[in-house]
Design an enzyme around this catalytic site. Sequence first.
Site, short mmCIF file in Angstrom:
data_model
loop_
_atom_site.label_atom_id
_atom_site.label_comp_id
_atom_site.label_asym_id
_atom_site.label_seq_id
_atom_site.Cartn_x
_atom_site.Cartn_y
_atom_site.Cartn_z
N HIS A 1 0.82 -1.21 0.00
CA HIS A 1 0.00 0.00 0.00
C HIS A 1 0.86 1.27 0.00
O HIS A 1 1.66 1.47 0.91
CB HIS A 1 -0.92 -0.01 1.24
CG HIS A 1 -1.78 1.20 1.34
ND1 HIS A 1 -1.91 1.94 2.50
CD2 HIS A 1 -2.53 1.83 0.41
CE1 HIS A 1 -2.72 2.95 2.28
NE2 HIS A 1 -3.11 2.92 1.03
N HIS B 1 -7.94 8.13 -3.26
CA HIS B 1 -8.47 6.83 -3.68
C HIS B 1 -9.59 6.93 -4.70
O HIS B 1 -9.97 5.93 -5.29
CB HIS B 1 -8.96 6.05 -2.46
CG HIS B 1 -7.87 5.79 -1.46
ND1 HIS B 1 -7.67 6.56 -0.35
CD2 HIS B 1 -6.88 4.86 -1.45
CE1 HIS B 1 -6.63 6.12 0.32
NE2 HIS B 1 -6.12 5.09 -0.31
N CYS C 1 6.88 23.11 -1.66
CA CYS C 1 6.56 21.71 -1.43
C CYS C 1 7.54 20.84 -2.21
O CYS C 1 7.95 21.20 -3.32
CB CYS C 1 5.14 21.42 -1.88
SG CYS C 1 4.63 19.73 -1.52
N TYR D 1 8.35 11.92 1.35
CA TYR D 1 9.29 13.05 1.32
C TYR D 1 10.74 12.60 1.43
O TYR D 1 11.52 13.09 2.24
CB TYR D 1 8.92 14.08 2.40
CG TYR D 1 7.55 14.66 2.16
CD1 TYR D 1 7.31 15.45 1.04
CD2 TYR D 1 6.49 14.38 3.00
CE1 TYR D 1 6.04 15.95 0.79
CE2 TYR D 1 5.21 14.88 2.75
CZ TYR D 1 5.01 15.66 1.64
OH TYR D 1 3.76 16.16 1.39
#
Length: 467
Positions: free
Chosen positions: A40, A65, A186, A322
């Site tokens: 997952h 999802h 980001c 990250y």
Amino acid sequence: QESPHIYSKEEVRSHSRPETGIWVTLGSEVFDVTEFVDLHPGGASKLMLAAGGPLEPFWALYAVHNQPHVRELLAQYKIGELHPEDTTPSTLETSNPYADDPVRHPALKVNSQRPFNAEPPPELLTENYITPNPLFFTRNHLPVPNLDPDTYRLHVVGAPGGQSLCLSLDDLRKFPKHEVTVTLQCAGNRRSEMSQVKEVKGLEWNTGAISTARWAGARLCDVLVQAGHQLSEAEAHVCFEGLDSDPTGTAYGASIPLARALDPAADVLLAYEMNGEPLPRDHGFPVRVVVPGVVGARHVKWLGRVSVQPEESGSHWQRRDYKGFSPSVDWDTVDFDSAPSIQELPVQSAITEPRDGETVESGEVTVKGYAWSGGGRAVIRVDVSLDGGLTWQAAELYGEEQCPRKAWAWRLWQLQAPVPAGQKELHIVCKAVDESYNVQPDTVAPIWNLRGVLSNAWHRVHVRVAP
Ligand code: HEM
Ligand code: MTE
């Protein structure tokens, strides 16, 4: 055609441990996902929260999802149907945890509504050196908490022999107020260019997951010192916990090295103001961490708890996300423990004007953009090419002058150049150089990584020239 296997809710519920196998339901369908748990992308522990029951309450929170490829993946694991009496309409099972999110500016380009992720359009991004609060890019992993500034408390765990602090907003304001202009970027900025090379997992950010604000608040070092912390704690990390959490109470978390946190010159803030106003809710009201020069993920919003620990934060976002990997690492081979968490970001620049595919006037072209580097490294030059990188001209830098080694904010840049006569199209490219002479790679493929982070290749824009 065989009629599907029918299972009761109880049968599904009894499959919630590795020994029994892991089953979940979506609508009326039952899935055996035992083989998928360790694969997952959001982590095995997250998936296990739904083991033996419906996915809806969790997927309502992680809208990532709601994509065809996720549904197709799940379909492979179908083993049957839920007994009709046990099928409750999903609307009854999911109250919308995002119902209380704030209203946002309509100019923002939304990459995901729940959780809310959005960037300003390029043509607005470099209109102002300081990004207006309503246009500042937003990267949320969870619903926005609605915190009462009067009852808000920041818990700072004390050092051994020191004292723990429980600070109200007023307490925090009693520390010397420190103000600094910081660009926040980001790790996923420009990810969309990486996914053009090969599919990556993550939100499709363009060039706008970066913004700049004047932040004001208490210095983290002042607060840590008051709690008795000092640099003697070898290899230690300062861990931050947000007050945003999923239904199981798991909060957003991240950490930075203690040495950075305690260094007054690093300007790490517990910020309560953004451009002279209280922080907007999307950006961490009432208090967030600001770590100049460091990836956005460590600037924890809605800050609830600060602690100093021998190890990095155990949070999913510190340990299983990250991080950067080689282009050859895929989801079957990735070992998250083998790579350091991203802290200082590499040198970056992008073109915000003109836009890709645009038609520009003949005669003269104006190219605009931004440039920034992590770790306080100042941008010393931005090179712009109109011919795909054969020849270069230096752009003019503007915006606040940045101090060497403390260049926390971006420079905007501009180049006005004649368009060579007879030219039908331009391949515009930009690349920045920082004070350590770090440069951007020329193409994306060699820095491609499965999570699509650290995308900082030369930025390229193709335009037609009006006849
Ligand atoms: C990401 C599948 C259950 C939380 C993903 C992705 C897939 C996936 C394919 C990557 C999507 C993309 O980036 O395109 C599944 C399946 C599940 C399941 C098949 C059940 C059998 C859960 C549950 C939770 C969860 C129960 C939470 C409690 C997450 C998170 C991410 C993720 C946090 C990462 C989102 C990000 O990119 O930041 N999942 N998931 N998942 N999933 Fe799941
Ligand atoms: N802090 C909390 N509590 N929750 C979050 O989801 N997202 C992080 C960081 N801090 C996040 C957080 C990430 S990945 C980034 S890039 C920045 O916040 C984005 O800050 P912004 O939304 O103010 O631009």
